[in-house]
Scaffold this active site. Sequence first.
Site, mmCIF file in Angstrom:
data_model
loop_
_atom_site.group_PDB
_atom_site.id
_atom_site.type_symbol
_atom_site.label_atom_id
_atom_site.label_comp_id
_atom_site.label_asym_id
_atom_site.label_seq_id
_atom_site.Cartn_x
_atom_site.Cartn_y
_atom_site.Cartn_z
ATOM 1 N N ASP A 1 2.219 -9.537 8.674
ATOM 2 C CA ASP A 1 0.766 -9.709 8.545
ATOM 3 C C ASP A 1 0.500 -11.210 8.477
ATOM 4 O O ASP A 1 0.215 -11.768 7.406
ATOM 5 C CB ASP A 1 0.275 -8.979 7.304
ATOM 6 C CG ASP A 1 0.470 -7.477 7.426
ATOM 7 O OD1 ASP A 1 -0.438 -6.803 7.911
ATOM 8 O OD2 ASP A 1 1.568 -6.988 7.078
ATOM 9 N N MET B 1 0.837 -1.198 0.000
ATOM 10 C CA MET B 1 0.000 0.000 0.000
ATOM 11 C C MET B 1 0.878 1.257 0.000
ATOM 12 O O MET B 1 0.413 2.358 0.290
ATOM 13 C CB MET B 1 -0.931 0.000 1.212
ATOM 14 C CG MET B 1 -1.923 -1.171 1.171
ATOM 15 S SD MET B 1 -3.432 -0.850 2.059
ATOM 16 C CE MET B 1 -2.814 -0.640 3.713
ATOM 17 N N HIS C 1 9.006 -3.380 3.621
ATOM 18 C CA HIS C 1 8.613 -3.569 2.220
ATOM 19 C C HIS C 1 9.845 -3.869 1.361
ATOM 20 O O HIS C 1 9.831 -4.745 0.499
ATOM 21 C CB HIS C 1 7.974 -2.302 1.661
ATOM 22 C CG HIS C 1 6.719 -1.860 2.342
ATOM 23 N ND1 HIS C 1 6.636 -0.717 3.091
ATOM 24 C CD2 HIS C 1 5.475 -2.410 2.370
ATOM 25 C CE1 HIS C 1 5.414 -0.570 3.544
ATOM 26 N NE2 HIS C 1 4.682 -1.581 3.137
HETATM 27 P P1 AMP Z 1 1.312 -2.990 3.430
HETATM 28 O O1 AMP Z 1 1.900 -1.898 2.626
HETATM 29 O O2 AMP Z 1 1.132 -2.670 4.873
HETATM 30 O O3 AMP Z 1 0.064 -3.573 2.791
HETATM 31 O O4 AMP Z 1 2.368 -4.176 3.412
HETATM 32 C C1 AMP Z 1 2.822 -4.725 2.196
HETATM 33 C C2 AMP Z 1 3.651 -5.952 2.487
HETATM 34 O O5 AMP Z 1 4.768 -5.585 3.295
HETATM 35 C C3 AMP Z 1 2.884 -7.024 3.249
HETATM 36 O O6 AMP Z 1 3.218 -8.303 2.727
HETATM 37 C C4 AMP Z 1 3.398 -6.851 4.656
HETATM 38 O O7 AMP Z 1 3.331 -8.026 5.418
HETATM 39 C C5 AMP Z 1 4.841 -6.457 4.398
HETATM 40 N N1 AMP Z 1 5.404 -5.782 5.568
HETATM 41 C C6 AMP Z 1 4.892 -4.715 6.246
HETATM 42 N N2 AMP Z 1 5.656 -4.424 7.314
HETATM 43 C C7 AMP Z 1 6.665 -5.313 7.323
HETATM 44 C C8 AMP Z 1 7.787 -5.547 8.176
HETATM 45 N N3 AMP Z 1 8.008 -4.798 9.250
HETATM 46 N N4 AMP Z 1 8.617 -6.564 7.882
HETATM 47 C C9 AMP Z 1 8.407 -7.349 6.795
HETATM 48 N N5 AMP Z 1 7.365 -7.194 5.944
HETATM 49 C C10 AMP Z 1 6.514 -6.192 6.206
#
Ligand code: AMP
Length: 294
Positions: free
Chosen positions: A164, A44, A51
């Site tokens: 997640d 997102m 990320h």
């Molecule tokens: P989001 O932008 O929050 O939808 O996250 C996108 C992807 O990044 C998802 O697969 C999340 O699980 C991963 N993600 C978010 N925060 C972390 C983190 N601290 N460590 C590893 N992966 C992450």
Amino acid sequence: MHDCHNETRKAETPELKLVSSITEMQEIRQSFCKSKSIGFVPTMGYLHQGHLSLVEASTRACEITIVSIFVNPMQFGAGEDLGTYPRDLERDIELLSAYDVDYVFYPDAKEMYPAGFGTKVEIPALSTGLCGASRPGHFTGVATVVLKLVNITRPTQMFMGIKDFQQTAVLRAMLKDLNLQTEIIACPIVREPDGLALSSRNVYLDAVQRVQALCLHNAIKLIQALYADGITDSNQLIDGATDLISEAGGQVDYIQIVDSTSLTELPTANDNCRIVLAVFIGRTRLIDNAAIRA
Ligand code: AMP
């Protein structure tokens, strides 16, 4: 005829290409040779090292990497932070250009959800508890958008963070149930040096809340330590962690010890359990998780 074998990767995609049109992304995908490994990283945006660790894993493992940036309205409930969710596409693109990313796909919400859109993907067995209990419809929104993105990009591998944990389980089930030929690669949680899991939502925290937010990681460490000492009664494990969180100024949304595969809550912990929790720090809801055996 197009000869895949004589192509070098960079000759095909010399630099990061920005794509917002769904049709264009589909056409690009159709132009790839059948044998290419395609890594996909759905996000997102408002990218951080969490990320970027997924991006790095994809560029290492796959010949082509596609990163999507889409703040998906369908996964936000009424009263949640869709309107204020942090966004900075320019900064995201700059960060991604330091990696070997081939395409940034950033579709428009109106194109993703045109008038008349009505399909919903539901995985109720894994979606109604934990985050799904306090965010009804959230995983329906996640599964629906990820299915759309997977159909558009048709990746061989999709890189996701176990930050997640429930989302990864839900999407794994969806890919399996619907016979999609995409493998999920689950990547470890990236943390700040003091243990706070990186999250785009951490920008909501003020200085006091930033300290309070450490209670998620500290609660996990406490449960792991008690379990290592031989305590397996889940209530007992959770009680101490709940107190720790309240004393630190957090408000527990949920804290559970669940089976890592089924996500069902277990009264007695075992080595296959996962500690999963969501905590409000002020109005910011943060999540974290870890294996019970550290
Ligand atoms: P989001 O932008 O929050 O939808 O996250 C996108 C992807 O990044 C998802 O697969 C999340 O699980 C991963 N993600 C978010 N925060 C972390 C983190 N601290 N460590 C590893 N992966 C992450």
